[in-house]
Scaffold this motif. Structure first.
Motif, PDB file in Angstrom:
ATOM      1  N   LEU A 177      -3.950   3.384   0.127  1.00 25.14           N
ATOM      2  CA  LEU A 177      -4.605   3.255   1.422  1.00 25.14           C
ATOM      3  C   LEU A 177      -4.114   4.353   2.348  1.00 25.14           C
ATOM      4  CD1 LEU A 177      -6.389   1.645   3.448  1.00 25.14           C
ATOM      5  CD2 LEU A 177      -4.302   0.408   4.101  1.00 25.14           C
ATOM      6  N   ASP A 178      -5.045   5.066   2.943  1.00 25.62           N
ATOM      7  CA  ASP A 178      -4.734   6.025   4.005  1.00 25.62           C
ATOM      8  C   ASP A 178      -5.126   5.361   5.315  1.00 25.62           C
ATOM      9  OD1 ASP A 178      -4.544   8.046   5.864  1.00 25.62           O
ATOM     10  OD2 ASP A 178      -5.820   9.466   4.785  1.00 25.62           O
ATOM     11  N   VAL A 179      -4.133   4.904   6.091  1.00 21.63           N
ATOM     12  CA  VAL A 179      -4.457   4.131   7.290  1.00 21.63           C
ATOM     13  C   VAL A 179      -5.137   4.974   8.364  1.00 21.63           C
ATOM     14  CG1 VAL A 179      -2.672   2.382   6.921  1.00 21.63           C
ATOM     15  CG2 VAL A 179      -2.138   4.441   8.263  1.00 21.63           C
ATOM     16  N   SER A 180      -5.095   6.298   8.229  1.00 19.92           N
ATOM     17  CA  SER A 180      -5.795   7.142   9.195  1.00 19.92           C
ATOM     18  C   SER A 180      -7.291   7.254   8.898  1.00 19.92           C
ATOM     19  CB  SER A 180      -5.182   8.548   9.227  1.00 19.92           C
ATOM     20  OG  SER A 180      -5.450   9.255   8.030  1.00 19.92           O
ATOM     21  N   ASP A 181      -7.718   6.773   7.720  1.00 21.48           N
ATOM     22  CA  ASP A 181      -9.127   6.813   7.322  1.00 21.48           C
ATOM     23  C   ASP A 181      -9.729   5.427   7.533  1.00 21.48           C
ATOM     24  OD1 ASP A 181     -11.605   7.162   6.212  1.00 21.48           O
ATOM     25  OD2 ASP A 181     -10.890   7.473   4.154  1.00 21.48           O
ATOM     26  N   HIS A 182     -10.218   5.184   8.726  1.00 18.08           N
ATOM     27  CA  HIS A 182     -10.657   3.846   9.078  1.00 18.08           C
ATOM     28  C   HIS A 182     -11.904   3.421   8.325  1.00 18.08           C
ATOM     29  CE1 HIS A 182      -8.530   5.475  12.785  1.00 18.08           C
ATOM     30  NE2 HIS A 182      -7.697   4.649  12.226  1.00 18.08           N
ATOM     31  N   LYS A 183     -12.682   4.375   7.832  1.00 17.40           N
ATOM     32  CA  LYS A 183     -13.874   4.028   7.062  1.00 17.40           C
ATOM     33  C   LYS A 183     -13.518   3.466   5.686  1.00 17.40           C
ATOM     34  CE  LYS A 183     -16.941   7.311   9.390  1.00 17.40           C
ATOM     35  NZ  LYS A 183     -17.831   8.495   9.252  1.00 17.40           N
ATOM     36  N   SER A 184     -12.255   3.637   5.282  1.00 19.24           N
ATOM     37  CA  SER A 184     -11.839   3.126   3.974  1.00 19.24           C
ATOM     38  C   SER A 184     -11.420   1.657   4.034  1.00 19.24           C
ATOM     39  CB  SER A 184     -10.664   3.949   3.436  1.00 19.24           C
ATOM     40  OG  SER A 184      -9.471   3.679   4.175  1.00 19.24           O
TER      41      SER A 184
ATOM     42  N   THR B  49       0.832  -1.194   0.000  1.00 17.97           N
ATOM     43  CA  THR B  49       0.000   0.000   0.000  1.00 17.97           C
ATOM     44  C   THR B  49       0.871   1.250   0.000  1.00 17.97           C
ATOM     45  OG1 THR B  49      -0.226   0.460   2.389  1.00 17.97           O
ATOM     46  CG2 THR B  49      -1.616  -1.290   1.448  1.00 17.97           C
ATOM     47  N   TYR B  50       0.282   2.302  -0.519  1.00 20.48           N
ATOM     48  CA  TYR B  50       0.931   3.605  -0.519  1.00 20.48           C
ATOM     49  C   TYR B  50      -0.110   4.641  -0.129  1.00 20.48           C
ATOM     50  CZ  TYR B  50      -1.432   4.336  -5.003  1.00 20.48           C
ATOM     51  OH  TYR B  50      -2.394   4.462  -5.980  1.00 20.48           O
ATOM     52  N   HIS B  51       0.373   5.748   0.433  1.00 17.59           N
ATOM     53  CA  HIS B  51      -0.541   6.802   0.879  1.00 17.59           C
ATOM     54  C   HIS B  51      -0.929   7.728  -0.255  1.00 17.59           C
ATOM     55  CE1 HIS B  51      -1.458  10.793   2.754  1.00 17.59           C
ATOM     56  NE2 HIS B  51      -2.257  10.019   3.464  1.00 17.59           N
ATOM     57  N   SER B  52       0.075   8.299  -0.956  1.00 17.94           N
ATOM     58  CA  SER B  52      -0.232   9.290  -1.994  1.00 17.94           C
ATOM     59  C   SER B  52       0.670   9.213  -3.221  1.00 17.94           C
ATOM     60  CB  SER B  52      -0.151  10.706  -1.406  1.00 17.94           C
ATOM     61  OG  SER B  52       1.131  10.947  -0.851  1.00 17.94           O
ATOM     62  N   ASN B  53       1.874   8.632  -3.098  1.00 19.58           N
ATOM     63  CA  ASN B  53       2.820   8.643  -4.211  1.00 19.58           C
ATOM     64  C   ASN B  53       2.691   7.358  -5.016  1.00 19.58           C
ATOM     65  OD1 ASN B  53       5.075   8.782  -5.940  1.00 19.58           O
ATOM     66  ND2 ASN B  53       6.240   9.961  -4.437  1.00 19.58           N
TER      67      ASN B  53
END
Length: 250
Positions: free
Chosen positions: A58-65, A31-35
């Motif tokens: 994947l943004d691990v701070s966005d738990h709804k994702s 997984t990657y955040h933005s790059n």
């Protein structure tokens, strides 16, 4: 064929873990955040060396994702490997913050807890149905959960929570034959924290002087340790905290 899912696998220690695992014949979902470009470069390197990989955002701070992410993982498993499960989960993604306790904001605290503890708890929970019985989980902590340096209380406390969670996971997943362990890196020369350990010669020298092996850690030290822990040779290690720090602050 083994398949590992490594969060935060596009750079730094996560990238190194992916490459070490791939060198041992494990295919990779990272997984990657933005790059996205950086993540695709890691996949390309894996493929050049004869492996297979896929990069998922994947943004691990966005738990709804997490639920839609699980569905994308399931889709990738089916499309690329003809499987409905994977073997290894490495919870690596994270970021740091430097702030003395007296100056730590609630926003900083919540960010550390959300990224380093809550995400590990609920992402693992979400992915459990996809982890193969007899598989492995490795959670990444920090040497700072054992020794204490000013300015890292929020970060280190969240990592400490991950270490306790790891033991509980090991107990609850034992019936499925899934082992769960923690790898706790010491100071490593990466871009973490703005690359301060790598790029500040005075700090680098000071850390090396406090380390019995006489140097600062390198990404290969951590990637190699994670790959080794996920090998069959380490199948009887379970519920343990393994610090990979060269013995700093013994």
């Amino acid at each position: 064929m083994k398949i590992a899912l490594v969060t935060g696998g596009s750079r730094g220690l996560g990238k190194n873990m992916c490459l070490h695992l791939a060198a041992k014949g494990t295919d990779i979902i990272l997984t990657y955040h933005s790059n996205e470009e950086q993540a695709r470069e890691v996949v390309a390197e894996i493929e050049r060396n004869g492996g297979r990989g896929v990069a998922l955002q994947l943004d691990v701070s966005d738990h709804k994702s997490f639920e839609p992410f699980r569905d994308r993982v399931a889709g990738a498993l089916s499309e690329m490997w003809g499987r409905s499960d994977f073997d290894f989960l490495v919870n690596n993604a994270g970021t740091g913050v430097y702030a003395p306790i007296a100056e730590t904001t609630e926003e900083q605290f919540d960010r550390m807890v959300n990224i380093h503890y809550k995400s590990v708890f609920f992402l693992t929970q979400m992915l459990l149905p996809l982890i193969k019985d007899g598989g492995r989980i490795v959670n990444i902590s920090s040497g700072l959960a054992r020794f204490s340096l000013p300015g890292y209380a929020a970060y280190a406390s969240a990592k400490g929570a991950v270490e306790v969670f790891t033991r509980y996971l090991a107990v609850e997943l034992g019936a499925r034959g899934i082992t769960v362990n923690v790898v706790a890196p010491g100071a490593i020369e990466t871009d973490f924290g703005g690359g301060v350990v790598r790029d500040n010669p005075e700090l680098n020298k000071a850390i090396a002087a406090q380390t019995p092996l006489g140097r600062v850690g390198l990404p290969d030290d951590i990637g190699g340790a994670v790959a080794a822990l996920l090998s069959d040779d380490c199948r009887w290690i379970n519920g343990q905290r393994i610090e990979v720090s060269g013995g700093i602050h013994l």
